[in-house]
Design an enzyme around this catalytic site. Structure first.
Site, short mmCIF file in Angstrom:
data_model
loop_
_atom_site.label_atom_id
_atom_site.label_comp_id
_atom_site.label_asym_id
_atom_site.label_seq_id
_atom_site.Cartn_x
_atom_site.Cartn_y
_atom_site.Cartn_z
N GLU A 46 0.83 -1.19 0.00
CA GLU A 46 0.00 0.00 0.00
C GLU A 46 0.88 1.25 0.00
O GLU A 46 1.44 1.63 1.01
CB GLU A 46 -0.95 -0.01 1.20
CG GLU A 46 -1.78 -1.28 1.31
CD GLU A 46 -2.61 -1.57 0.07
OE1 GLU A 46 -2.85 -0.66 -0.74
OE2 GLU A 46 -3.03 -2.72 -0.11
N THR A 47 0.95 1.90 -1.15
CA THR A 47 1.93 2.93 -1.41
C THR A 47 1.39 3.91 -2.44
O THR A 47 0.53 3.55 -3.23
CB THR A 47 3.23 2.28 -1.96
OG1 THR A 47 3.69 1.30 -1.02
CG2 THR A 47 4.32 3.28 -2.23
#
Length: 578
Positions: free
Chosen positions: A383-384
């Site tokens: 998650e970026t």
């Protein structure tokens, strides 16, 4: 997918680099190539902001219009992303960046990944009968480096104060914004609903927000206002810090005020390799960027262009190169402040040739061993956000920022408005390894920005998604260099990803033909088909400068809610009609 030949692509895109651009000097015009992409590149003489959420891109572009540069725009866009995409990034996470300074041609690297609390050691956890770090527990929280990263970027290269750069993020936090399509799907994690502060922050009505619902986060607006007024110290040496540390200690953490106050980001020298004449840059460990460069070095031993884009042979080579490069990264990469990382050996041409010789073209290898130079990792988080900015002068920022897993730990301190990341979940609790836990140590990171250049072309790019990133970077580079794609097409093109380190499993988007997927299966790959524009493949952005013509280009991945938005030039006042 029909592809534009490399020579034709560069003659169309870059013509004028080696000769006059006057009409008389141009060769006969080639017929326009077939349309093989869903979006057009953004093309302008002015700046562009490409990010994973359109409000962030627009906010960054507005900073450019108000006289800011690419660094200013990147900070503003990142701050807005923390408001609009809190499930992937924010003030509770880490940050890395590559900066290209156009006037000097220099490339700079910033590592703003946080360290563990000084008291958090393997022995400490053993004394508590802990043999594995809970990926959503307090021991996974390292000191967040995001705000310190903004400060370092602004102080060295920026031109605007925080009060101006954070104003768009404060506006959206306090006034709210309607949830877009993909953002609404990702908004709530059921696994985190019981985490302290999570439900109150991200589901304040008790109902899951839906597409088009307006979401406000006034607490986050307050935290941003404090940084706007007090700079980095408002986060690391203030009443807010006391609130954060007290909260973490209440969850059982070993964090102290000193752990926050003494943290500093690090300016680092980017590492690089050449790939068929292009110089490709990543950041050194404690990140995984060395694997992208190792993968490219291996791929260069094979005629990918002759094989054809997303052919069985080309994909087979890249998948096998991924396994070999990642095996070395998993074995040797860690925080270099705690032990040497043999980056020169990992990037040597001799090693790449030896690794390439291990690839058998008709059979996949389901287990590869690391090189013997002077493990296996688990894929916890993907998650970026990634963003790239470019200004009218050609300065480029390639920036990536992350919570690691969705919302990280999901824990939100009272009144803070942001969740703490869980980057420390990647530590090894077995002593003596490059990524073994220690106090004040930075974990092996998945998030990596990238940059590439050749002649008068400079490209800032990145593709997020956990351990997907290095392999996605290598595919992007091959799309541009081997297959002649422009930056938009290179982002859109169908990709594969392999999140595991052993085995023959690999996920492939169904835009890769069924015949090719069947042939890969015949060679021993265990294929999992994924939707045509799958989020599992990550999403990316890219900006490019053609310095000979002073023209900027950008692309944005359709796998997210993102957009590349150009700066509007100063407009003259026109006389009113009488």
């Amino acid at each position: 997918m029909r592809l534009l030949p490399t020579a034709l692509f560069f003659s169309l895109l870059v013509f004028g680099q080696t000769g006059s651009t006057t009409p008389a000097a141009r060769p006969p015009a080639a017929p326009p190539p077939p349309r093989d992409q869903a979006r057009s590149m953004v093309v302008t003489k002015f700046g562009i902001v490409a990010s994973s959420q359109f409000l962030a891109s627009q906010s960054g572009a507005k900073i450019l219009e108000n006289g800011g540069n690419a660094i200013d725009a990147a900070i503003a866009a990142n701050a807005v992303l923390g408001v609009t995409q809190p499930y992937v990034n924010g003030m509770g996470g880490d940050l890395f960046a590559i900066i290209y300074e156009a006037k000097t041609g220099k490339v700079y690297g910033l590592n703003s990944s946080g360290w563990t609390p000084k008291a958090l050691t393997i022995d400490y956890l053993k004394s508590k009968n802990i043999d594995k770090i809970d990926p959503i527990g307090v021991h996974a929280v390292t000191v967040p480096g995001c705000v310190a990263g903004w400060d370092a970027l602004r102080r060295r290269f920026g031109t605007k104060p925080f009060s101006e750069l954070l104003a768009p993020a404060v506006y959206y936090a306090e006034n709210g914004f309607p949830l877009p399509e993909l953002g609404a799907r990702s908004w709530i994690s059921q696994a985190l609903l019981a985490k302290p502060g999570y439900k109150e922050t991200y589901m304040p009505t008790g109902e899951r927000p839906q597409l088009g619902d307006t979401f406000q986060n006034t607490a986050l607006g307050s935290s941003l206002r404090q940084v706007a007024a007090g700079g980095r110290d408002a986060y690391y040496k203030s009443k807010l810090t006391e609130t954060l540390v007290k909260f973490l200690q209440a969850q059982g953490g070993t964090h102290t005020l000193e752990d926050f106050a003494e943290f500093e980001p690090e300016w680092v020298e980017p590492i690089s390799t050449t790939y068929r004449g292009w110089q490709v840059y990543e950041l050194p460990p404690n990140g995984q960027g060395v694997a992208a460069l190792s993968m490219l070095n291996i791929m260069e031993n094979f005629p990918l262009k002759d094989y054809g884009h997303n052919s069985a042979a080309a994909l087979h080579v890249m998948i096998e190169a991924k396994k070999l490069a990642y095996a070395d990264m998993a074995r040797y990469a860690g925080d270099p402040r705690f032990g040497p990382v043999p980056v020169p050996e990992m990037l040597s041409r001799d090693l790449a040739k030896r690794r390439a010789d291990l690839i058998t073209m008709d059979r996949a290898s389901c287990k590869v061993l690391p090189s013997e130079l002077s493990a296996k990792l688990e894929a916890h988080g993907r998650e970026t956000i990634y963003l790239s900015t470019i200004d009218k002068d050609g300065n480029i920022v390639s920036l990536i920022q992350s919570n690691y897993a969705g919302y990280g730990t999901g824990m939100v301190a009272p009144g803070a408005g942001f969740s703490f990341h869980n980057r420390g979940a990647g530590f090894d609790l077995e002593p003596g390894k490059p990524n073994s836990l220690a106090g004040r140590k930075r974990p092996l990171h998945t998030i990596i920005p990238a940059f590439m250049r050749k002649g008068g072309l400079s490209v800032g790019f990145g593709i997020m998604g956990g351990w997907n990133q290095s392999q996605a970077h290598a595919q992007f580079v091959a799309n541009v260099v081997d297959f002649g794609m422009n930056v938009q097409m290179a982002l859109e093109a169908a990709r594969f990803t392999k999140s595991t380190f052993d085995g023959c499993d690999v996920q492939v988007e169904t835009r890769v033909s069924e015949a090719v997927r069947q042939e890969l299966g015949r060679r021993g790959h265990i294929i999992t088909p994924m939707p045509g524009y799958s989020g599992v493949m990550g999403n990316g952005e890219a900006t490019m400068r053609d310095s000979k013509r002073a023209v900027n280009f950008a692309g944005s991945d359709p796998r997210t809610d993102g957009a590349a938005i150009p700066q509007q030039p100063p407009l003259p006042s026109l006389s009113a009609q009488r």
